[in-house]
Structure formats: structure tokens, C-alpha cells
Design a protein around this motif. Structure first.
Motif, PDB file in Angstrom:
ATOM      1  N   ALA A   1      35.305  38.815  39.331  1.00 17.94           N
ATOM      2  CA  ALA A   1      35.679  40.050  40.031  1.00 17.94           C
ATOM      3  C   ALA A   1      36.980  39.838  40.800  1.00 17.94           C
ATOM      4  CB  ALA A   1      34.561  40.491  40.973  1.00 17.94           C
ATOM      5  N   TYR A   2      37.100  38.699  41.440  1.00 15.45           N
ATOM      6  CA  TYR A   2      38.321  38.369  42.177  1.00 15.45           C
ATOM      7  C   TYR A   2      39.507  38.282  41.220  1.00 15.45           C
ATOM      8  CZ  TYR A   2      41.480  35.728  45.243  1.00 15.45           C
ATOM      9  OH  TYR A   2      42.543  35.313  45.981  1.00 15.45           O
ATOM     10  N   GLN A   3      39.295  37.647  40.088  1.00 12.39           N
ATOM     11  CA  GLN A   3      40.349  37.526  39.079  1.00 12.39           C
ATOM     12  C   GLN A   3      40.764  38.899  38.576  1.00 12.39           C
ATOM     13  OE1 GLN A   3      39.225  35.526  35.470  1.00 12.39           O
ATOM     14  NE2 GLN A   3      41.322  34.947  35.036  1.00 12.39           N
ATOM     15  N   HIS A   4      39.798  39.750  38.322  1.00 15.99           N
ATOM     16  CA  HIS A   4      40.089  41.095  37.840  1.00 15.99           C
ATOM     17  C   HIS A   4      40.877  41.876  38.890  1.00 15.99           C
ATOM     18  CE1 HIS A   4      39.619  44.801  35.624  1.00 15.99           C
ATOM     19  NE2 HIS A   4      39.160  45.367  36.724  1.00 15.99           N
ATOM     20  N   TRP A   5      40.470  41.726  40.137  1.00 17.85           N
ATOM     21  CA  TRP A   5      41.119  42.440  41.238  1.00 17.85           C
ATOM     22  C   TRP A   5      42.576  42.003  41.383  1.00 17.85           C
ATOM     23  CZ3 TRP A   5      42.063  40.754  46.574  1.00 17.85           C
ATOM     24  CH2 TRP A   5      42.421  41.802  47.413  1.00 17.85           C
ATOM     25  N   LEU A   6      42.828  40.743  41.136  1.00 16.24           N
ATOM     26  CA  LEU A   6      44.182  40.206  41.267  1.00 16.24           C
ATOM     27  C   LEU A   6      44.907  40.090  39.927  1.00 16.24           C
ATOM     28  CD1 LEU A   6      43.623  37.338  43.855  1.00 16.24           C
ATOM     29  CD2 LEU A   6      44.636  39.585  44.254  1.00 16.24           C
TER      30      LEU A   6
END
Length: 174
Positions: free
Chosen positions: A161-166
Motif C-alpha cells: 500500500a505504501y509503495q502504491h501510494w508513493l
């Protein structure tokens, strides 16, 4: 402080997390903290394949180590036996390193610690059921290893999720 462990016995010493499991209250949390420090200072410096092999060995060895120590003292899953927390925390980290392809930054290590402790304490199904039904070294280890799978899975989802957000950011993600 009196306890039934023979700390001059290497099996007992390892089973109580080199003394961390003898700290009260919350010996499981102290044991997990000791495992986190060992990861941070030593294990995180190893090449990933060697780290993964050591974690696998700690899980397999833990079945004997915890079972033998529990048998020696005559108490199944004594609260001070924390090798299962060591292996569980390291397995949580392992799952995340499989996704990241590298050792984790400190904030992901902290997330692994919190999630592993939450699942180890809460014991959602089938962890609690297995904890009550299985005995011996396998019973001591298995509930923590399942808690690690839950925690590692949730940590991996958070990392994705963090990767997707960034996604549009060029910073290192893990």
C-alpha cells in the motif's frame, strides 16, 4: 529471583532468550525486543539468503529447544520460554524481506514488532485453538509461527500500500 531454568544449560539459556524471557512483566514482549535487537545489530547485516536460512533453522531448532526445556522444567510453554518469540519475530521480518528484496528500514522493523506482538497476544483463530490443542515443542512454536505469518502478511500488505501510494515518487520504498 527464582526460576526453574538451568542457565548453565545452553538449551535453557537459548529457550529463555538469553535471559530476556526472565524479565517481568510481559516476558514475551521482552523476548521479542531482544530478537529485534539481535536482528538490528547482527542479522540485518547478513546476506538475505543466509538470513533466511538462519531463520528457517531457528524455527526448526526451536521445536526441539522449547520442547526439551519445557520437559526439563515440567511446565508446558512456561511464560519465560521465549525462543518462539525470537523465531516468530524473525519470520515476520523474513516475509517482508522476501517482498522487499532487501533488509528492512527501521520503521518497517518497528511495524513487524508491533504486528507480531499483537497477533501473538490476541491469538486469532486458528492460533488460539492450536495453542490450546498442541503440546510439546511443536505446540510452543506453532502458535508464534502462525502469528508471524499473520503479522508478516499484514506487514507486506502495508508495504505494498505504501509503495502504491508513493508510486510516482522516486525514493527507495522499502
Amino acid at each position: 529471583m527464582t526460576h526453574p531454568f538451568r542457565l548453565n544449560n545452553p538449551l535453557h539459556l537459548a529457550a529463555v532468550g538469553f535471559g530476556s524471557g526472565l524479565i517481568k512483566p510481559a516476558p514475551g514482549t521482552w523476548g521479542t525486543l531482544a530478537a529485534a535487537v539481535i536482528y538490528l545489530l547482527l542479522l540485518s547485516r547478513l546476506p538475505l539468503p543466509l538470513f533466511w536460512a538462519l531463520v528457517l533453522a531457528s524455527c526448526v531448532m526451536g521445536v526441539y529447544l522449547c520442547g526439551k526445556t519445557a520437559s526439563d522444567i515440567g511446565v508446558h510453554d512456561h511464560g519465560s520460554i521465549v525462543w518462539d518469540e525470537f523465531a516468530g519475530y524473525w519470520l515476520t521480518i523474513t516475509l517482508a524481506t522476501l517482498l522487499a528484496g532487501q533488509h528492512l528500514h527501521l520503521y518497517w522493523q518497528l511495524g513487524a514488532f508491533v504486528l507480531f506482538r499483537l497477533f501473538d497476544i490476541a491469538k486469532p483463530w486458528p492460533i488460539g485453538w492450536l495453542d490450546r490443542k498442541l503440546h510439546g515443542g511443536l505446540g510452543i512454536m506453532l502458535d508464534d509461527l502462525l502469528a508471524a505469518l499473520y503479522a508478516g502478511g499484514l506487514l507486506c500488505l502495508a508495504m505494498l500500500a505504501y509503495q502504491h501510494w508513493l508510486l510516482s515518487d522516486s525514493r527507495v520504498l522499502f
